[in-house]
Design a protein around this motif. Structure first.
Motif: not given
Ligand code: SF4
Ligand code: SF4
Lengths: 484, 234
Positions: A221-232, A256-265, A297-302
């Motif tokens: 679960f990648p945390l706080d990675v900047e510039g991802c395609d998806y903020m989950f 699927t090799g997604a570039s994604w992250t979860i924000g900690t703030q 993030a480029k997209n918000i993924l709910i």
């Protein structure tokens, strides 16, 4: 499918008072949900002031004007409303519910209405009318089924929405929702479940270990990675009670090799503002977008959550940038897209028992997310049955419009609100009912329990987690952010 | 009597008809204006125009509803609407009147058809009233006007039918004709100001519903200021 009217005993249980008599007396409010103490003086005047302020700064007025001209009282909407079907009480006919507010509008905000009212000294807003609205607008689940059959095009869910908004401005709204929103916007944890960040990180690490054990590979679960395609961002309660759903989603992202992250703030997609107050809706949206912007993030993924998806998809553009807003999508859209492109492999025989699918109103009514989950289910399950009606015409779980979070009305929700849904599920004879929404999950779980239905509620990604195939092609995919 | 009838068919007709047209223009323009204004203020301007158009057409040709719920009520309602629209416009005697008033006419319904449609409209109107009285739901929802409207609407049909199909004395004919014309004129005057105005704004419904869910971008600040809630805790 029509549902049967509940028995008098069920009716009594569902509508039993939930508050101590002295509280009802002190608050001068006989409704079944708990309300924080509020200023009871001068309620009608303050209601009208709030109404006027809202009309002044919103887009409701033209719709109300239209509705009062259009309403033809044909009662066709009654057939569609699961609440009315269960209670058979004409007070629950959508048109009557809406009339409560339209009546106030006509009398106090139109020229003809106020002239007539003053002339005869009738029709003005009273405490009783406010109480009736406070009760009625929280009986409705804002599922929008009634709009399907109304020839006049009256949107009762919009009126319920507005009615609750006005009431909340004078302090009448379910305590459960207000307390959650207060914590989310002003509290130290910044989320509706009051989960502190260290606890969240712990949970995610724990899940990562679990997945390593079960699948034999590193899924992060990648945390706080900047510039991802998806903020989950899921409904925050998923971190507490829907671990399997989250693991399924993480596995899909890995495969699927997604570039994604979860924000900690900020990691809570819940937006109760949608259910009771537009101002809160806006504040929560702004908070969501601020986090996405912080992470570039480029997209918000709910995650699997209907109302959170609807609020993000439709209200991020409203409050944060119109057509230049950060796009928001639902996780099922993403997962389906990956399946379609062949990037996601699922074992077609994972589930052989009967499976049915519940359409969450907030993503299905407008035909937005209806095919994607079905295609996904068919990819790993051999025995899928539909409930009828379904898709755009699907029946609400009975916990819609925020009512699921009001624990004190559970009996109402599972005997009245969810009656039609319970009958539908029972009729399928399914082993699993998939409900890809945090609200629906809670409600259906309680519904199955209270109605004693032998069926298991489960999330879509919970099953995908079981079905997902990691082979050499996707096992070793390591996206930049997963390294980080 | 003849003088009165001439007045009702002449200047009064023109006046009431004019009021109706103006009234229609007013509600229509107000509705469009409201929608445009709301759209202008909306933070998000993406609207599913296609879906709304499809649904609007669906409701303008509401055949589907007969097969879903309340088949009889829907059928009679559709029949009533068809009669109410077609008969006043396409009846031979009416087209003659239009011709003298406007200088041109248009195609007319054959007499038998017109008579059948008139009768069907009357039956539908009566059925609707009975339906309203018979159903407990409808009784609960109905206001006085909901019973009175179908009643008022069929008066011109009944009187018109008698005048053109039965042999009545000239005096009775004149009285009936006067009722026919005056009731129609009463309808003209009332339509734009009551629920019957839906006949012109109904096609806007689906669009209005969609636009109404598009909120302005800054409601929080504005409402807080007006209600003096700035900086207040939730
Ligand atoms: S269907 Fe529409 S017009 Fe008919 S009673 Fe319901 S809200 Fe009123
Ligand atoms: S929104 Fe749903 S619950 Fe509310 S009145 Fe309409 S059908 Fe009934």
């Amino acid at each position: 499918m029509r549902t049967e009217v509940i028995t008098p005993e069920e009716h009594e249980r569902a509508f039993a008072p939930t508050k101590k008599p002295e509280v009802t007396e002190r608050q001068k409010l006989s409704v079944r949900y708990h309300v924080e103490d509020y200023d009871i003086a001068d309620r009608p005047r303050r209601f009208l002031e709030a109404f006027a302020a809202i009309l002044k700064h919103s887009n409701y007025r033209f719709a109300l004007e239209h509705f009062i001209r259009m309403t033809t009282r044909c009662s066709k909407c009654a057939v569609e409303c699961p609440i009315y079907q269960a209670t058979d009480d004409p007070h629950d006919i959508p048109c009557h519910r809406s009339e409560l507010l339209l009546n106030v509008y006509r009398r106090h905000f139109t020229l003809a209405g106020s002239l007539k009212g003053r002339l005869f000294g009738t029709g003005h807003l009273t405490n009783d009318k406010i109480e009736e609205m406070a009760d009625s607008f929280w009986n409705c689940t804002a599922c929008r089924r009634c709009t399907i059959e109304c020839p006049a095009g009256i949107d009762h869910a919009l009126i319920t929405h507005l009615g609750r908004y006005i009431l909340s401005e004078i302090g009448i709204s379910p305590r459960a929702l207000v307390v959650s929103v207060r914590e989310q916007l002003e509290g130290t944890t910044g989320n509706t479940s009051a989960i502190p960040l260290p606890a969240l990180i712990d949970t995610l690490e724990f899940l990562e270990e679990d997945m390593k054990e079960e699948k034999g590979i590193d899924i992060k679960f990648p945390l706080d990675v900047e510039g991802c395609d998806y903020m989950f961002i899921p409904a925050v309660s998923d971190f507490l009670i829907e671990a399997e759903t989250l693991m399924g989603i993480a596995a899909v992202m890995k495969a699927t090799g997604a570039s994604w992250t979860i924000g900690t703030q900020y990691f809570d997609a819940i937006n109760y503002g949608l259910f009771y107050n537009d101002r809160m809706l806006e504040r929560i949206i702004r908070k969501l977008v601020a986090e996405a912007e912080r992470l570039k993030a480029k997209n918000i993924l709910i995650g699997e959550c209907g109302h959170a998806s609807r609020s993000a998809k439709y209200f991020v553009p409203t409050h944060c940038g119109g057509k230049n807003a950060i796009p928001a999508l639902n996780i099922m859209e993403y997962t389906y897209e990956m399946l379609r492109k062949g990037k996601l492999k699922l074992n077609p025989n994972t589930i052989t028992e009967t499976v049915t699918y519940h359409d969450p109103c907030n993503i299905a009514r407008q035909g937005w997310v209806v095919n994607q989950p079905r295609e996904l289910i068919k990819a790993f399950c051999t025995n899928f049955v539909e409930m009828t009606p379904n898709r755009e015409k699907g029946i609400c779980c009975g916990g819609g419009g925020g009512t699921v979070s009001i624990d004190e009305i559970r009996t109402y929700r599972t005997t009245v609100g969810g009656k039609a849904k319970a009958d539908q599920i029972r009729a399928t004879g399914a082993k699993y009912v998939i409900a890809p929404c945090a609200n629906c999950k809670k409600q259906i779980r309680e519904l199955l329990e209270d109605q004693k239905i032998d069926c298991e509620m489960i999330g879509l990604h919970d099953l995908i987690y079981k079905a997902i195939i990691f082979d050499e092609s996707n096992k070793s995919i390591d996206t930049e952010n997963q390294k980080g | 009597m003849q003088g009165l009838l001439d007045f009702a068919e002449g200047p009064l007709f023109r006046l009431t008809f004019f009021i109706m047209v103006l009234g229609f223009a007013r509600v229509f323009i107000l509705a469009i204006w409201g929608a445009v204004d709301a759209y202008r203020k909306a933070g998000d301007k993406t609207i599913a125009w296609g879906t709304a158009t499809r649904k609007t057409i669906g409701w303008l040709v509401p055949i589907r509803s007969v097969f879903t719920h309340k088949p009889f009520y829907s059928m009679f309602s559709i029949l009533l609407h068809i009669g109410l629209i077609l008969v006043p416009i396409l009846l031979l005697a009416h087209v003659r009147l239009w011709e003298t008033a406007l200088g041109f006419g248009w195609l007319t319904l054959p007499k038998t058809w017109a008579d059948l449609l008139t009768l069907a409209t009357i039956v539908a109107g009566v059925a609707i009233i009975i339906g309203r009285i018979a159903s407990s739901n409808l009784r609960f929802l109905s206001r006085k006007q909901d019973y009175l409207w179908p009643l008022l609407l069929i008066i011109p049909f009944v009187t018109g039918y008698i005048c053109s199909n039965t042999a009545v004395t000239p005096a009775t004919y004149q009285i009936l004709m006067l009722m026919h014309v005056l009731s129609s004129e009463l309808i003209f005057v009332l339509i734009p100001f009551t629920k019957i105005a839906h006949c012109v704004i109904m096609p806007l419904s689906q669009f209005i519903m969609l636009i109404a869910w598009r909120f302005p971008a800054h409601v929080d600040d504005d409402v807080c200021t007006t209600l003096n809630k700035k900086g207040m805790q939730i």
